[in-house]
Design a protein around this motif. Structure first.
Motif, short mmCIF file in Angstrom:
data_model
loop_
_atom_site.label_atom_id
_atom_site.label_comp_id
_atom_site.label_asym_id
_atom_site.label_seq_id
_atom_site.Cartn_x
_atom_site.Cartn_y
_atom_site.Cartn_z
N ASN A 1 38.31 15.83 37.15
CA ASN A 1 39.29 16.87 36.82
C ASN A 1 38.61 18.13 36.33
N SER A 2 37.59 17.92 35.46
CA SER A 2 36.86 19.09 34.94
C SER A 2 36.16 19.84 36.07
N LEU A 3 35.50 19.06 36.97
CA LEU A 3 34.82 19.69 38.10
C LEU A 3 35.81 20.40 39.02
N THR A 4 36.96 19.78 39.22
CA THR A 4 37.99 20.41 40.07
C THR A 4 38.45 21.72 39.47
N GLN A 5 38.72 21.68 38.15
CA GLN A 5 39.14 22.91 37.48
C GLN A 5 38.04 23.98 37.54
N GLY A 6 36.77 23.52 37.29
CA GLY A 6 35.66 24.47 37.38
C GLY A 6 35.49 25.04 38.78
N ASN A 7 35.68 24.17 39.78
CA ASN A 7 35.58 24.63 41.16
C ASN A 7 36.66 25.65 41.49
N ASP A 8 37.87 25.38 40.98
CA ASP A 8 38.97 26.33 41.20
C ASP A 8 38.67 27.67 40.53
N LYS A 9 38.14 27.60 39.31
CA LYS A 9 37.79 28.84 38.61
C LYS A 9 36.71 29.60 39.37
N LEU A 10 35.69 28.84 39.85
CA LEU A 10 34.61 29.49 40.61
C LEU A 10 35.14 30.11 41.89
N LYS A 11 36.06 29.41 42.56
CA LYS A 11 36.65 29.98 43.76
C LYS A 11 37.39 31.27 43.45
N LYS A 12 38.14 31.25 42.33
CA LYS A 12 38.87 32.45 41.93
C LYS A 12 37.91 33.59 41.61
N ILE A 13 36.86 33.25 40.84
CA ILE A 13 35.86 34.27 40.48
C ILE A 13 35.17 34.80 41.73
N ASN A 14 34.84 33.87 42.66
CA ASN A 14 34.19 34.29 43.90
C ASN A 14 35.09 35.22 44.71
N SER A 15 36.39 34.89 44.75
CA SER A 15 37.33 35.77 45.47
C SER A 15 37.38 37.14 44.82
N GLU A 16 37.39 37.16 43.48
CA GLU A 16 37.41 38.45 42.77
C GLU A 16 36.13 39.23 43.04
N ILE A 17 34.99 38.50 43.04
CA ILE A 17 33.70 39.17 43.30
C ILE A 17 33.67 39.74 44.72
N VAL A 18 34.18 38.94 45.69
CA VAL A 18 34.21 39.43 47.08
C VAL A 18 35.07 40.68 47.19
N ALA A 19 36.23 40.65 46.51
CA ALA A 19 37.11 41.83 46.56
C ALA A 19 36.44 43.03 45.91
N ARG A 20 35.81 42.81 44.74
CA ARG A 20 35.12 43.91 44.06
C ARG A 20 33.96 44.41 44.89
N SER A 21 33.24 43.46 45.52
CA SER A 21 32.12 43.87 46.37
C SER A 21 32.59 44.73 47.53
N LYS A 22 33.74 44.36 48.11
CA LYS A 22 34.29 45.15 49.21
C LYS A 22 34.66 46.55 48.73
N ASN A 23 35.31 46.60 47.54
CA ASN A 23 35.68 47.91 46.99
C ASN A 23 34.45 48.74 46.68
N LEU A 24 33.45 48.08 46.09
CA LEU A 24 32.21 48.80 45.76
C LEU A 24 31.53 49.30 47.03
N THR A 25 31.54 48.48 48.07
CA THR A 25 30.92 48.90 49.34
C THR A 25 31.64 50.11 49.91
#
Length: 303
Positions: A99-123
């Motif tokens: 459960n902890s890993l699943t929650q962490g994975n979900d958080k990482l996915k969310k963070i990764n999505s935010e990073i991708v979006a920010r990276s696109k904006n920054l680009t």
């Protein structure tokens, strides 16, 4: 549930063991019946006692086996229960970790999505800024070129202004000089005939003080013009730098000459030229530069 199962297993073992003595007893009885026919009543009693003792021993052995089996089964049940509890705890821990890993994975996915979006904006921002920078650099280069061109034009203009100003001042000076008595204009030059006498060098110094120099004769017309003054006078020709190498005062070599007959003949003692026999066209004479003669200055009107 495990306890009842162990009791059933113990009963089955007991029944299996208990069958063995009875079989032996039957054999003994059979043998006893056979022997009873041949033996006496006393020996039959003795055999009965032995059979009883053997049966007692077999019962003790069966009881000991049953007790050992019961203890062994109980120990196994305890171990199985402990292992089951341990497996349950491990399963619970694994579930929690999952459960902890699943929650962490979900958080990482969310963070990764935010990073991708920010990276696109920054680009996009970077590309926009780069385009603006390139445009500014291009405009700056254009302005630098324009500035350099204007600087060159300004420098050329200033140079032209200085040259024109200098020419204007020279023209004013020449006009002032030409306004004085004694100047005569012939073709593209103005000439001044002295009224006094000086050495060749003194004569040249006086001409230079007026912004001119001693006369240079490059044509027959100038030679005839000079003879027309009918003066014994210095001209701007000398070989003082090298015997026989006659040069005009502007540094050019003598190409056309109007030497009188047998002139020049003074060698190293006569290094300056003058007009002496002005009645004839070839009137040049070499003279000692220290003699004092009239002189003629020439000012180029279009230098």
């Amino acid at each position: 549930m495990f306890f009842h199962k162990d009791q059933s297993e113990m009963s089955a073992v007991y029944n299996e063991i208990s069958t063995i003595p009875f079989s032996s007893e039957d054999n003994l009885e059979s043998n006893s019946e056979k022997d009873s026919k041949a033996s006496s009543p006393a020996s039959g009693f003795q055999r009965c006692r032995v059979s009883t003792v053997i049966l007692g021993l077999l019962a003790v052995v069966q009881l000991a086996v049953i007790i050992c089996l019961a203890l062994h089964i109980e120990a196994n049940n305890k171990n199985v229960t402990e292992e089951k509890d341990e497996l349950k705890r491990a399963l619970n821990d694994s579930s929690l970790q999952l459960n902890s890993l699943t929650q962490g994975n979900d958080k990482l996915k969310k963070i990764n999505s935010e990073i991708v979006a920010r990276s696109k904006n920054l680009t996009e921002d970077r590309n926009e800024l780069k385009a603006k920078l390139d445009d500014l650099v291009s405009r700056q280069n254009t302005m630098i070129e324009e500035r350099d061109n204007l600087t060159r034009i300004n420098a050329d203009t200033q140079t032209s202004c200085r040259r024109i100003s200098l020419e204007r001042d020279q023209l004013r000076e020449r006009l002032n000089i030409l306004a004085q008595p004694g100047w005569i204009i012939f073709r593209q030059s103005a000439y001044y005939m002295s009224s006094t006498t000086k050495t060749w060098q003194e004569s040249r110094d006086h001409c230079r003080s007026l912004g001119t120099d001693l006369m240079i004769i490059n044509s027959k017309e100038e030679q005839v013009f000079a003879n027309g003054f009918k003066k014994y006078m210095w001209i701007g020709l000398t070989d003082s730098e090298g015997e026989g190498r006659w040069k005009w005062v502007d540094g050019t070599p003598m190409n056309t000459n109007y030497w009188s007959e047998n002139e020049p003949n003074g060698k190293t003692e006569e290094n300056c030229a003058d007009i002496k026999s002005f009645e004839i066209e070839s009137s040049w004479n070499d003279e000692s530069c220290s003699h004092k003669l009239n002189w003629i200055c020439e000012m180029k009107l279009n230098p």
